[in-house]
Design a protein around this motif. Structure first.
Motif, mmCIF file in Angstrom:
data_model
loop_
_atom_site.group_PDB
_atom_site.id
_atom_site.type_symbol
_atom_site.label_atom_id
_atom_site.label_comp_id
_atom_site.label_asym_id
_atom_site.label_seq_id
_atom_site.Cartn_x
_atom_site.Cartn_y
_atom_site.Cartn_z
ATOM 1 N N GLY A 21 0.930 -0.948 -0.054
ATOM 2 C CA GLY A 21 0.050 0.165 -0.029
ATOM 3 C C GLY A 21 0.443 1.297 0.537
ATOM 4 O O GLY A 21 2.121 1.651 0.437
ATOM 5 N N ASP A 24 -1.834 -8.603 -6.677
ATOM 6 C CA ASP A 24 -2.488 -9.744 -6.602
ATOM 7 C C ASP A 24 -2.531 -10.842 -5.951
ATOM 8 O O ASP A 24 -3.622 -11.656 -4.914
ATOM 9 N N ASP A 37 -8.736 -9.439 -1.086
ATOM 10 C CA ASP A 37 -8.966 -8.018 -0.682
ATOM 11 C C ASP A 37 -7.850 -7.033 0.288
ATOM 12 O O ASP A 37 -8.657 -6.101 0.282
ATOM 13 N N VAL A 77 -5.517 -4.244 -0.310
ATOM 14 C CA VAL A 77 -5.767 -2.932 -1.725
ATOM 15 C C VAL A 77 -4.111 -2.484 -1.542
ATOM 16 O O VAL A 77 -3.193 -2.262 -1.002
ATOM 17 N N HIS A 78 -3.305 -3.005 -2.926
ATOM 18 C CA HIS A 78 -1.636 -3.086 -2.729
ATOM 19 C C HIS A 78 -1.669 -1.105 -3.391
ATOM 20 O O HIS A 78 -0.154 -1.083 -2.598
ATOM 21 N N GLN A 79 -2.375 -0.858 -3.792
ATOM 22 C CA GLN A 79 -1.187 0.425 -4.853
ATOM 23 C C GLN A 79 -0.836 -0.201 -5.475
ATOM 24 O O GLN A 79 0.191 0.996 -6.200
ATOM 25 N N LYS A 89 -1.004 -2.447 6.301
ATOM 26 C CA LYS A 89 -1.599 -1.800 6.136
ATOM 27 C C LYS A 89 -2.792 -1.371 6.275
ATOM 28 O O LYS A 89 -2.932 0.072 6.225
ATOM 29 N N SER A 127 -1.462 1.788 8.306
ATOM 30 C CA SER A 127 -1.189 3.304 6.565
ATOM 31 C C SER A 127 0.358 4.097 7.797
ATOM 32 O O SER A 127 -0.045 5.127 7.222
#
Length: 275
Positions: free
Chosen positions: A45, A93, A99, A101-103, A169, A172
């Motif tokens: 992320g 992925d 589920d 969300v690695h961006q 993650k 943040s």
């Protein structure tokens, strides 16, 4: 030759040349500290990985980026510190849970060092977690702790999630901002905090006093119990005070991460730390 093959390679400002990488296997999404694994932590992320790259105390072993993520790092002048491997989004992925969300960013890194109780500053607020096992909750608590300038989080070596994957993650980027003190025995750690002059306040729905009315002082240690079970008996007995969070609505209990942010707001406000 395709347009992709014609596209020139580029460098991150201050970083190293990007390299195409091979496929890699999926690691566990998270693991408990007592699992005995000595492998790297997994960070993914944008906020999580960029904060790790900006932290000189975090040793990055490997860095996997999509082309778009690599461009964004270069545009924002974030040094990669290691030579990244450029991968497709689908590769990330497959490496992570569905589920996640690695961006477009994933890093393998060494865990950060755990400071000792005796190194904590005798000011501000410390959070103590009594066997909170949900990585989403611990990550959310870390994020709130960073927002309220918490000096450290104290947690147990066993029965708590390791600072990797989902927890990182959810935090943040807060893992790089709030020191995490890992102890073997929580009651002993609380006793040491008491001896050093901390006001240890356990949060429990059956507490004798409302936290908003307790006379608080620095340094303050707020102690949060596990989901469902709350504080263990020995933990309750070791805290100087056990307080509750009074609320006007029909529901009187909160998710532990929500309880943490409410307790931090009350504590920071009462101690004059909000200015």
């Amino acid at each position: 030759m395709s347009d992709r093959e014609r596209k020139p390679s580029f460098r991150s400002k201050g970083g190293k040349p990007f390299q195409k990488g091979a496929k890699f296997a999926r690691p566990p999404a998270w693991r408990e500290r007592d699992s005995g694994s000595d492998g790297p932590v997994i960070l993914y992320g944008w906020h999580t990985v960029s904060a790790a790259l900006a932290n000189p105390e975090r040793r990055i072993r490997k860095l996997y980026l999509t082309e778009n993520a690599a461009k964004r790092l270069a545009e924002e002048n974030i040094k990669t510190r290691v030579t990244p491997e450029i991968v497709r989004p689908g590769d990330l992925d497959r490496r992570l849970t569905p589920d996640a969300v690695h961006q477009g960013l994933l890093a393998e890194a060494d865990p950060l060092p755990s400071p000792g109780i005796d190194t904590l500053a005798l000011e501000g607020i410390v959070l103590v977690l009594d066997q909170i096992t949900d990585p989403h909750n611990v990550g959310a608590i870390l994020r709130s702790a960073a927002a309220f300038a918490v000096k450290a989080i104290v947690t147990t070596a066993r029965h708590s999630p390791e600072a990797t994957g989902v927890l990182a993650k959810s935090a943040s980027g807060a893992l790089e901002l709030v020191p995490v003190v890992t102890v073997q025995n929580l009651a002993r750690a609380l006793t040491e905090l008491n001896d050093r002059g901390f006001q240890t306040v356990g949060l429990d729905s059956q507490g004798a006093e409302d936290l908003g009315k307790v006379e608080l002082q620095q340094p303050l240690a707020l102690v949060l119990g596990a989901e469902g079970k709350g504080l263990r008996q020995l933990t309750r007995e070791t805290c100087r005070t056990v307080a509750r969070l009074d609320m006007p609505g029909e529901i009187k209990s909160l998710n532990v991460s929500n309880a943490a942010v409410l307790a931090l707001y009350i504590g920071a406000s009462r101690l004059g730390l909000m200015g």
